[in-house]
Write an enzyme that holds these catalytic residues in place. Structure first.
Site, PDB file in Angstrom:
ATOM      1  N   PHE A  84      31.766  39.126  40.619  1.00  0.00           N
ATOM      2  CA  PHE A  84      32.206  37.816  41.088  1.00  0.00           C
ATOM      3  C   PHE A  84      31.075  37.202  41.906  1.00  0.00           C
ATOM      4  O   PHE A  84      30.443  37.884  42.724  1.00  0.00           O
ATOM      5  CB  PHE A  84      33.455  37.971  41.945  1.00  0.00           C
ATOM      6  CG  PHE A  84      34.163  36.687  42.236  1.00  0.00           C
ATOM      7  CD1 PHE A  84      35.195  36.238  41.416  1.00  0.00           C
ATOM      8  CD2 PHE A  84      33.801  35.906  43.323  1.00  0.00           C
ATOM      9  CE1 PHE A  84      35.844  35.036  41.682  1.00  0.00           C
ATOM     10  CE2 PHE A  84      34.435  34.704  43.599  1.00  0.00           C
ATOM     11  CZ  PHE A  84      35.464  34.271  42.768  1.00  0.00           C
TER      12      PHE A  84
ATOM     13  N   HIS B  57      34.873  46.363  43.118  1.00  0.00           N
ATOM     14  CA  HIS B  57      35.387  45.564  42.006  1.00  0.00           C
ATOM     15  C   HIS B  57      34.411  45.500  40.835  1.00  0.00           C
ATOM     16  O   HIS B  57      34.645  44.760  39.877  1.00  0.00           O
ATOM     17  CB  HIS B  57      35.711  44.146  42.485  1.00  0.00           C
ATOM     18  CG  HIS B  57      36.727  44.106  43.584  1.00  0.00           C
ATOM     19  ND1 HIS B  57      38.074  43.989  43.356  1.00  0.00           N
ATOM     20  CD2 HIS B  57      36.592  44.194  44.926  1.00  0.00           C
ATOM     21  CE1 HIS B  57      38.733  43.997  44.511  1.00  0.00           C
ATOM     22  NE2 HIS B  57      37.843  44.119  45.483  1.00  0.00           N
TER      23      HIS B  57
ATOM     24  N   HIS C 103      38.392  48.581  37.444  1.00  0.00           N
ATOM     25  CA  HIS C 103      38.791  48.900  38.808  1.00  0.00           C
ATOM     26  C   HIS C 103      40.266  48.624  39.037  1.00  0.00           C
ATOM     27  O   HIS C 103      40.903  47.855  38.298  1.00  0.00           O
ATOM     28  CB  HIS C 103      37.955  48.120  39.827  1.00  0.00           C
ATOM     29  CG  HIS C 103      38.141  46.639  39.748  1.00  0.00           C
ATOM     30  ND1 HIS C 103      37.420  45.847  38.887  1.00  0.00           N
ATOM     31  CD2 HIS C 103      38.975  45.792  40.416  1.00  0.00           C
ATOM     32  CE1 HIS C 103      37.791  44.587  39.024  1.00  0.00           C
ATOM     33  NE2 HIS C 103      38.747  44.524  39.952  1.00  0.00           N
TER      34      HIS C 103
ATOM     35  N   ASP D 190      42.781  47.164  41.898  1.00  0.00           N
ATOM     36  CA  ASP D 190      42.932  46.456  43.170  1.00  0.00           C
ATOM     37  C   ASP D 190      43.991  47.147  44.023  1.00  0.00           C
ATOM     38  O   ASP D 190      45.017  47.609  43.506  1.00  0.00           O
ATOM     39  CB  ASP D 190      43.389  45.014  42.939  1.00  0.00           C
ATOM     40  CG  ASP D 190      42.280  44.097  42.474  1.00  0.00           C
ATOM     41  OD1 ASP D 190      41.105  44.506  42.506  1.00  0.00           O
ATOM     42  OD2 ASP D 190      42.601  42.963  42.081  1.00  0.00           O
TER      43      ASP D 190
ATOM     44  N   HIS E  12      43.526  44.064  49.096  1.00  0.00           N
ATOM     45  CA  HIS E  12      42.650  43.036  48.522  1.00  0.00           C
ATOM     46  C   HIS E  12      43.255  41.643  48.650  1.00  0.00           C
ATOM     47  O   HIS E  12      42.529  40.657  48.822  1.00  0.00           O
ATOM     48  CB  HIS E  12      42.377  43.372  47.058  1.00  0.00           C
ATOM     49  CG  HIS E  12      41.510  42.397  46.345  1.00  0.00           C
ATOM     50  ND1 HIS E  12      40.311  41.954  46.844  1.00  0.00           N
ATOM     51  CD2 HIS E  12      41.675  41.755  45.141  1.00  0.00           C
ATOM     52  CE1 HIS E  12      39.762  41.094  45.989  1.00  0.00           C
ATOM     53  NE2 HIS E  12      40.567  40.956  44.962  1.00  0.00           N
TER      54      HIS E  12
ATOM     55  N   HIS F 165      48.340  37.491  41.800  1.00  0.00           N
ATOM     56  CA  HIS F 165      48.189  38.565  42.776  1.00  0.00           C
ATOM     57  C   HIS F 165      49.353  38.562  43.771  1.00  0.00           C
ATOM     58  O   HIS F 165      49.821  39.633  44.205  1.00  0.00           O
ATOM     59  CB  HIS F 165      46.863  38.434  43.539  1.00  0.00           C
ATOM     60  CG  HIS F 165      45.668  38.938  42.796  1.00  0.00           C
ATOM     61  ND1 HIS F 165      44.938  38.151  41.943  1.00  0.00           N
ATOM     62  CD2 HIS F 165      45.073  40.159  42.774  1.00  0.00           C
ATOM     63  CE1 HIS F 165      43.941  38.854  41.427  1.00  0.00           C
ATOM     64  NE2 HIS F 165      43.989  40.078  41.922  1.00  0.00           N
TER      65      HIS F 165
ATOM     66  N   GLU G 291      41.678  45.736  36.280  1.00  0.00           N
ATOM     67  CA  GLU G 291      40.894  44.604  35.788  1.00  0.00           C
ATOM     68  C   GLU G 291      39.584  45.098  35.188  1.00  0.00           C
ATOM     69  O   GLU G 291      39.152  46.219  35.443  1.00  0.00           O
ATOM     70  CB  GLU G 291      40.624  43.622  36.934  1.00  0.00           C
ATOM     71  CG  GLU G 291      41.898  42.999  37.490  1.00  0.00           C
ATOM     72  CD  GLU G 291      41.724  42.267  38.803  1.00  0.00           C
ATOM     73  OE1 GLU G 291      42.524  41.349  39.069  1.00  0.00           O
ATOM     74  OE2 GLU G 291      40.796  42.613  39.581  1.00  0.00           O
TER      75      GLU G 291
END
Length: 217
Positions: free
Chosen positions: A22, A52, A56, A58, A62, A168, A180
């Protein structure tokens, strides 16, 4: 079929210095503290990365300031029967209509883990700002059917530009777990055994996993 002969699909992308992250997140890097040579019998490295990077899990931490870290999560949701559903080219959000063809709403007919493939080929070498995510209504309906874990072949279950993270927040409220950055390119639709255990990182907001699918028989 003997357990050792059951086919396995590795659904984890490669992790290296070029792995996409990201924008602004910490990429993978590696340095060597020791190398084999005169007086040193081993190679020893140090790695730095966001949890991440790559495939991974979460943790609630997070997306919830008071949420549990990944090392405190029960492992059961990350291990067991799952269904892979194809919604390739569905657009920005996975709506119910994109996965309904593979959903059986009879009691206990749907495995408690659902992974959705949205990419014809998952972009393992670049960041995709137009990634496909889950519509929050879809997550709600999966939770209603007893799903404990959802997964996706993109970097997030919410759009990359989202600030509210509605999907989320659904998994926070409903107690679901999430995977993800899965690579589902070569996995046919159907039911499998999922194995994707997070590390016992006691204060982390996520953990890398080595995610695999195994044939049920």
């Amino acid at each position: 079929m003997p357990e050792a002969a059951r086919p396995i699909w590795d659904i984890s992308p490669p992790v290296h210095a070029g792995s996409p992250v990201f924008p602004g997140d910490t990429p993978y890097s590696q340095t060597w503290g020791a190398t084999i040579g005169p007086g040193c019998p081993v190679n020893v490295s140090a790695i730095t990365l966001s949890p991440h990077v790559g495939a991974h899990a979460d943790a609630p931490l997070h997306y919830d300031a008071d949420g549990a870290p990944v090392g405190a999560l029960a492992l059961a949701p990350f291990l067991g029967p799952c269904r892979v559903i194809h919604a390739i080219g569905c657009g920005a959000l996975i709506a119910w209509q994109h996965i309904a063809h593979a959903i059986d709403t009879r009691p206990a007919a749907l495995p408690p883990r659902v992974l959705v493939r949205t990419c014809a080929r998952m972009p393992v070498d670049r960041w995709d700002d137009a990634l496909t995510a889950y519509a929050p209504e879809t997550v709600e309906r999966l939770a209603d059917l007893g799903v404990l874990l959802i997964g996706i072949d993109t970097a997030s279950i919410d759009p990359a530009s989202s600030k509210q993270l509605p999907s989320h927040q659904v998994i926070r409220r409903r107690g679901l777990r999430v995977l993800e950055n899965l690579v589902l390119d070569d996995v046919p639709e159907g039911d499998y055994e999922l194995i994707a255990l997070p590390l016992k990182l006691t204060t982390a907001d996520a953990s890398p996993v080595r995610a695999v699918l195994r044939a049920l028989s």
